[in-house]
Design an enzyme around this catalytic site. Structure first.
Site, PDB file in Angstrom:
ATOM      1  N   ASP A 123      23.130  34.101  63.815  1.00  0.00           N
ATOM      2  CA  ASP A 123      24.574  33.922  63.715  1.00  0.00           C
ATOM      3  C   ASP A 123      24.900  32.598  64.400  1.00  0.00           C
ATOM      4  OD1 ASP A 123      27.325  34.625  63.315  1.00  0.00           O
ATOM      5  OD2 ASP A 123      27.409  35.127  65.444  1.00  0.00           O
ATOM      6  N   ASP A 150      25.391  38.395  68.254  1.00  0.00           N
ATOM      7  CA  ASP A 150      25.982  38.924  69.489  1.00  0.00           C
ATOM      8  C   ASP A 150      27.279  39.700  69.284  1.00  0.00           C
ATOM      9  OD1 ASP A 150      27.641  36.745  68.869  1.00  0.00           O
ATOM     10  OD2 ASP A 150      28.184  36.486  70.967  1.00  0.00           O
ATOM     11  N   ASP A 180      28.120  41.545  63.807  1.00  0.00           N
ATOM     12  CA  ASP A 180      26.686  41.354  63.627  1.00  0.00           C
ATOM     13  C   ASP A 180      25.940  42.684  63.593  1.00  0.00           C
ATOM     14  OD1 ASP A 180      26.825  38.559  63.613  1.00  0.00           O
ATOM     15  OD2 ASP A 180      26.790  38.474  65.792  1.00  0.00           O
TER      16      ASP A 180
END
Length: 629
Positions: free
Chosen positions: A307, A503, A507
């Site tokens: 990410d 995080d 996600d």
């Protein structure tokens, strides 16, 4: 529990050995032989029963070799050897417990230091000691010197020093000032401090860590099951060699001598010890690996996906510039545009929303409540603010709810929040979220560890994602994707295993879909932590290649230990087949083989060789994916 109560078979075997020694000493060799033989056959009968039950459950093992070795040594009159074999088998559990305990030391340390009590303060009363389960949010707690912080809280004292090494692997104490957060499980320094609880015990960071550690402690790795399967060909080979030795020598004792050295505990003990040792090593580095199978997957990772916000970048975007546009922007001015945008962002869960509101607060702008508001996850928010229809978010989202959007040029690391008011494009808020200083180095280390492809999966705009990807050296980018798009991308990647690092709450689905999900940061989303296979307690991207490196080392040590045990046992079997290893000597040699392989498995506790930061190639234009492959 006493040694006798914990290992009754070991105690009984030692007692029998003492009796046999006494009978031999006082001149009763026949009684000694009968005593040792009868006891050994009783133990063999118990092993045979256990073996049958395991076979019915579909688990193969090496108990058949052990039973045959005991019976054959009794038949040929080698009763001392049979007693040594029984002692070796009964002592195997004690040896395994010792090795597992040594390997699990770091995991156990986290469990053992879990706080049990807290000191609660109430007005006009001295601090009272209560169970940590009785603590409630907003309770004021006194944490004495060298005590463990019982729950997550906010520091009320002016200053405090805390040792968070057991949680994050960071050896240096961290300093906190009044108003800052304090993590449960941290060890207080030399001065008593007061904190205000922000969570109950079961919702605090340390309780979540303890739950992860318990899950890790109870896991069983695929390579351990693989070790079980080695037992089938090994058993067949041992019986063939023993039978051949008997056939060509004509001596039935040769059959027993071969089987005496064909009972390798390493197949059952060494691999689990190596894996638990690897998880312990990771825990000491602030990396919680939930199960042994994850270690095996980490060792083979071929694709690493990341990410962007909060993972490759710091996750705290700041406002760089306000760019009003058109008649609406000119009428509102910079502060008016920011105030309306921030008022709408109150109703968004996106990480940029918090940064926009923080920028408005820094300028002293008072936010207004919305008459109504609607968020489209990861895209933007539309709200009625003070009689104005305000739309804030990505360009496509704003364009669909206004009369057009003008894309704003962005420099490397910049991102734009687009704003429309009453159907007209009003301007952009230019934000910046700096790339982590070690991001490029981390990707280089992953490539050095055998990761073939690195990619970014982000909901941010293509321009912003492209700048970040080029800066850190990613090979592929997929921008402007929803959580479902990320999941589909990860599932469709051809090279496996795939590791996903993230995080945030959004996600969680993709972390669960990946072969190895890695949740970043001790204070990251609970949903992400629960979905992930690996939880990194310290907000440090360099822990990602460290986790991969620990996985590779653990698997290597486990397989080395298994093959060392097999090789040494086969060597002894060949020597015994040729008549060079008597039964008693063979039983003693086998104990040394077990010890050698288990000591080798404990190498997984060591740091190994730290992978040097690989040279990072010059930044190149990343490959884009506009659609899910």
């Amino acid at each position: 529990m006493t040694l006798i109560g914990r290992y009754p078979l070991v105690a009984a075997t030692l007692l029998c050995a003492a009796v046999v020694a006494g009978l031999l000493l006082f001149g009763y060799p026949e009684a000694a032989q009968w005593t040792a033989s009868l006891y050994s056959l009783l133990v063999a009968a118990r092993l045979a029963w256990d073996m049958v039950r395991q076979l019915l459950r579909g688990h193969w093992g090496i108990d058949l070799l052990a039973v045959t070795a005991v019976v054959s040594t009794v038949v040929v009159g080698e009763y001392i050897a049979s007693l040594i074999i029984v002692l070796m088998l009964s002592g195997g559990r004690a040896l395994e417990d010792f090795a597992q305990g040594r390997a699990q030391r770091e995991l156990s340390a986290l469990l053992e230091r879990a706080p049990m009590t807290a000191h609660r303060e109430r007005a006009g009363e001295p601090p009272e000691e209560i169970s940590v389960d009785e603590v409630r949010p907003d309770d004021v707690l006194l944490v004495r010197p060298a005590e463990v912080v019982p729950v997550d809280g906010t520091l009320l004292s002016g200053f405090g020093s805390f040792d968070e090494s057991a949680l994050t692997g960071e050896s240096l104490p961290v300093e906190r000032t009044a108003g800052q957060d304090v993590m449960s499980g941290a060890l207080n320094g030399q001065a008593a401090v007061r904190i205000r609880a922000t969570a109950a015990a079961e919702d605090s960071q340390y309780s979540r860590i303890v739950a992860l550690v318990r899950e890790a402690s109870a896991s069983r790795a695929p390579v351990v099951r693989l070790a079980d399967r080695y037992a089938v060909p090994f058993t067949a080979f041992a019986f063939l060699l023993a039978g051949a030795a008997w056939l060509f020598s004509g001596d039935p004792a040769r059959f027993a001598e071969v089987l005496v050295v064909a009972t390798p505990c390493p197949l059952l003990i060494a691999a689990p010890v190596a894996f638990v040792g690897g998880m312990g090593r990771a825990a000491k580095s602030g990396i919680i690996i939930k199960n042994g199978g994850t270690l095996e997957k980490l060792s083979r990772v071929k694709v690493a996906a990341f990410d962007k916000t909060g993972t490759l970048t710091g996750g705290r975007p700041v406002l760089l510039e306000i760019r009003p546009a058109g008649a609406a922007g000119a009428r509102l001015g910079p502060d008016g545009l920011l105030r309306l945008a921030a008022s709408a962002e109150q109703y968004s869960s996106h990480v940029l929303a918090a940064s926009v509101m923080e920028a408005a607060a820094d300028r002293g702008l008072e936010l207004q409540a919305a008459a109504e508001a609607e968020e489209a996850a990861t895209h933007g928010v539309a709200a009625q603010i003070g009689g104005h229809a305000v739309v804030v978010g990505k360009p496509a989202f704003v364009a669909n709810r206004s009369r057009g959007v003008e894309r704003t040029p962005l420099a490397s690391g910049e991102m734009a929040v687009y704003v429309a008011v009453d159907g007209d494009f009003a301007g952009t808020l230019v934000m910046s979220d700096a790339v982590r200083p070690n991001a490029a180095s981390v990707l280089g280390q992953l490539r050095a560890l055998g990761v073939e492809e690195t990619l970014m999966l982000t909901g941010d705009a293509r321009e912003t994602a492209g700048h970040i990807a080029a800066e850190v050296g990613l090979t592929r980018v997929q921008a402007e994707c929803l959580p479902a798009d990320k999941v589909e991308t990860v599932r469709s990647l051809p090279h496996r295993p795939v590791m996903m690092v993230g995080d945030g709450v959004n996600d969680a689905p993709v972390l669960a879909a990946a072969d190895v999900g890695v949740a970043m940061g001790a204070k990251g989303s609970t949903a992400a932590s629960e979905s992930a296979d690996v939880v990194i307690m310290l907000d440090d991207l360099s822990k990602v290649p460290r986790a991969v490196e620990i996985g590779r080392r653990s698997v290597k040590v486990a397989l080395e230990s298994i093959w060392i045990g097999i090789a040494l046992s086969i060597g002894l079997m060949v020597l015994a087949a040729l008549g060079f290893v008597p039964a008693v000597a063979g039983a003693l040699f086998q104990e040394l083989v077990d010890l050698a392989t288990i000591l080798n498995a404990l190498r997984a506790l060591g740091p190994g060789r730290t992978t040097a930061a690989a040279a990072v190639p010059a930044a190149r234009e990343p490959r884009y994916s506009d659609s899910v492959p």
